[in-house]
Design an enzyme around this catalytic site. Structure first.
Site, mmCIF file in Angstrom:
data_model
loop_
_atom_site.group_PDB
_atom_site.id
_atom_site.type_symbol
_atom_site.label_atom_id
_atom_site.label_comp_id
_atom_site.label_asym_id
_atom_site.label_seq_id
_atom_site.Cartn_x
_atom_site.Cartn_y
_atom_site.Cartn_z
ATOM 1 N N TYR A 176 0.519 -1.157 0.248
ATOM 2 C CA TYR A 176 0.453 0.191 -0.529
ATOM 3 C C TYR A 176 1.139 1.087 -0.002
ATOM 4 O O TYR A 176 1.817 1.168 1.470
ATOM 5 C CB TYR A 176 -0.769 0.085 1.190
ATOM 6 C CG TYR A 176 -1.524 1.103 1.346
ATOM 7 C CD1 TYR A 176 -3.051 1.682 0.436
ATOM 8 C CD2 TYR A 176 -1.444 2.320 1.903
ATOM 9 C CE1 TYR A 176 -4.150 2.648 0.417
ATOM 10 C CE2 TYR A 176 -2.092 3.110 2.459
ATOM 11 C CZ TYR A 176 -3.502 3.088 1.654
ATOM 12 O OH TYR A 176 -4.257 4.345 1.793
ATOM 13 N N LYS A 208 4.880 10.199 8.218
ATOM 14 C CA LYS A 208 5.576 11.155 9.263
ATOM 15 C C LYS A 208 6.597 10.241 10.458
ATOM 16 O O LYS A 208 6.706 11.664 11.861
ATOM 17 C CB LYS A 208 3.965 10.208 10.175
ATOM 18 C CG LYS A 208 3.349 9.393 9.895
ATOM 19 C CD LYS A 208 1.562 8.960 9.286
ATOM 20 C CE LYS A 208 1.843 7.345 9.252
ATOM 21 N NZ LYS A 208 1.558 7.428 8.023
ATOM 22 N N ASP A 252 9.465 2.819 -0.830
ATOM 23 C CA ASP A 252 8.255 3.073 -0.348
ATOM 24 C C ASP A 252 8.991 3.692 1.195
ATOM 25 O O ASP A 252 8.601 2.014 1.652
ATOM 26 C CB ASP A 252 6.857 2.520 -0.544
ATOM 27 C CG ASP A 252 6.119 3.976 0.462
ATOM 28 O OD1 ASP A 252 6.521 4.171 1.146
ATOM 29 O OD2 ASP A 252 4.460 3.425 -0.587
HETATM 30 N N1 HOZ Z 1 -0.511 2.621 5.630
HETATM 31 C C1 HOZ Z 1 -1.188 2.818 7.039
HETATM 32 C C2 HOZ Z 1 -1.985 1.413 7.548
HETATM 33 N N2 HOZ Z 1 -1.376 0.551 7.279
HETATM 34 C C3 HOZ Z 1 -1.973 3.881 6.782
HETATM 35 C C4 HOZ Z 1 -2.991 4.623 7.657
HETATM 36 C C5 HOZ Z 1 -4.716 4.888 7.340
HETATM 37 O O1 HOZ Z 1 -4.501 4.658 6.193
HETATM 38 O O2 HOZ Z 1 -5.027 5.559 8.263
#
Ligand code: HOZ
Length: 457
Positions: free
Chosen positions: A176, A299, A271
């Site tokens: 992701y 972050k 990433d």
């Molecule tokens: N990468 C974060 C969770 N796997 C993202 C958090 C979110 O989407 O709020």
């Protein structure tokens, strides 16, 4: 007397349930948490906020009831609006390597508040943060600050396309990279949890520019390049995946990826929104000894405040406007509060390399406590208990997990005061603020949960 108002305050649950909970407490029988205020807030939230949450990964209705509303955090602990306390392994989804409200980050923020909250103009602190990032991550020769991991990956993709003058992007199933249109194909995190393989709202033409391959398969990557190599601008990868649960690269995988991309003139984008400054000070690229062309950060470089960055080779980054023709912009980029917190974070980590030994050791203790029949993947301080007995090396194996069993685990851990991400397909994070007592209590909660599961069989 139980009035309607009482019922409302108690979250609409039958009053007898609440009485039972109180009675159990009075007689010293095991106390079960109540979430009356969270329930009330959630009822209000769903009226005005889609699904009641501002990011889907926060919702856990099907798994454990409904989200817990957080009142505050301190060190390794969270406190909810009902006064329940939890040991936190979400850590704002990774960046809180020093825990909540670290004094040096708070001090930096207080100082930053004295000068202003946003200028939309350059500051000295941005230069210092850029220096700190480039020093820690040598593959980043130039860096551009943005406001989130999503912005970072979106911009890195644009730069890769502009630099190579090619359109196709390779990503991996279960990875992701934020909610960037062309990267939401077969994505992990909330999409994997909700079973959304391809979200609506992304034009087919955008999705068609993405090739999604199985993670950890060099054969699949080689084949994709054999067929489309001349058109592939970049491969983007979480070098250690965190978004289908924690899945490390198999030996030689990242090296092979580096070699193939270089051979075809495509860029390699790491990433490191999750792994940057977490799995090592220099990120996964330092841990595995690979030099990507571009890197995205999130972050963590804002000490937990909203910030992101992308950077890499000087010849590539020199193409970004106004130095070059690839446009990317943002009023809040380099925001003085986020930059101050990020600088404090990076300075602390640089001055205290022992942080990494500490979180590694805590991670190893938690790994060793996994219940029987669970596969644990861990890289340093990020880990996942997968409810499957086979190895998890990619999305095909991750999706075989018993998610109903995970749901029971999650719920019981929450009731035992341990706050985990509400999905089998997320990673847990240890911070330097976790104490030995936190770790022992977590291990005890894991054991107790396993016994409850056996009793309920
Ligand atoms: N990468 C974060 C969770 N796997 C993202 C958090 C979110 O989407 O709020």
């Amino acid at each position: 007397m139980n009035t309607d108002k009482d019922k409302e305050l108690k979250g609409g649950l039958p009053i007898c349930v609440h009485l039972c909970l109180s009675v159990a407490n009075i007689f010293g029988v095991e106390f079960r948490m109540t979430h009356i205020k969270s329930e009330e807030l959630f009822r209000r939230a769903v009226e005005k906020i889609p699904g009641g949450v501002n990011s889907p990964v926060r919702a856990f209705r099907g798994v454990g009831g409904q989200p817990i509303f957080i009142a505050r955090g301190q060190g390794s602990h969270l406190f909810d609006v009902d006064g329940n306390e939890y040991i936190d392994y979400v850590g704002s989804w990774g960046p809180l390597l020093l825990g909540h409200r670290h004094p040096e980050i708070l001090a930096a923020l207080e100082k930053a508040l004295e000068i202003g909250t946003s200028f939309g103009a350059p500051t000295e602190q941005e230069v210092l943060l850029a220096d700190a990032i480039c020093e820690a991550v040598p593959s980043i020769e130039m860096v551009r600050l943005v406001n989130s991991g999503t912005e970072a990956t979106m911009s890195a993709i644009r730069v890769a396309r502009g630099f190579t003058k090619r359109d196709l992007i390779v990503k991996f199933e279960g990875c992701y990279h934020g909610h960037v249109d062309s990267l939401l194909v077969k994505a992990g995190s909330g999409l994997a949890t909700l079973g959304i393989a391809d979200t609506q709202g992304v034009p087919k033409a955008f999705a068609d520019t993405t090739i999604a391959l199985p993670y950890n398969s060099l054969d699949a990557l080689e084949e994709a390049f054999r067929v489309h190599g001349e058109r592939i601008a970049a491969v983007i990868v979480e070098p250690v995946v965190g978004n289908m649960g924690c899945v490390p690269p198999l030996p030689g995988y990242l090296e092979g990826m580096r070699e193939i991309t270089a051979r075809y003139g495509a860029l390699l984008i790491f990433d490191e929104v999750m792994t940057g400054f977490r799995v090592a000070f220099g990120g996964a690229q330092a841990r595995y000894g690979i030099r990507p062309d571009l890197t995205t950060l999130g972050k963590v470089i804002g000490g937990g405040l909203p910030v992101g960055a992308y950077g890499g080779r000087r010849d590539i980054m020199s193409m970004v406007a106004p130095a070059g023709p690839i446009y990317q912009a943002g009023t809040l980029s380099g925001n003085p509060l986020a930059v101050a917190a990020g600088l404090a974070m990076l300075r602390h980590l640089k001055a205290h390399p022992e942080v990494y030994d500490r979180v590694e050791a805590c991670g190893a203790r938690l790994e060793a406590a996994a219940p029987a029949g669970v596969t644990v993947n861990r890289v340093g301080s990020m880990f996942t208990f997968f409810f499957t007995d086979g190895p998890v090396t990619g999305w095909e194996s991750a999706k075989k997990c018993d998610t109903a069993r995970f749901g029971r685990f999650f719920r019981r851990m929450l009731e035992g005061g341990v706050y985990l991400a509400p999905s089998q397909f997320e990673a847990a994070f240890v911070s330097a603020a976790h104490s030995d007592d936190d770790i022992e209590r977590t291990i005890a909660a894991v054991r107790e949960e396993a016994e409850s599961e056996l009793r309920s069989d």
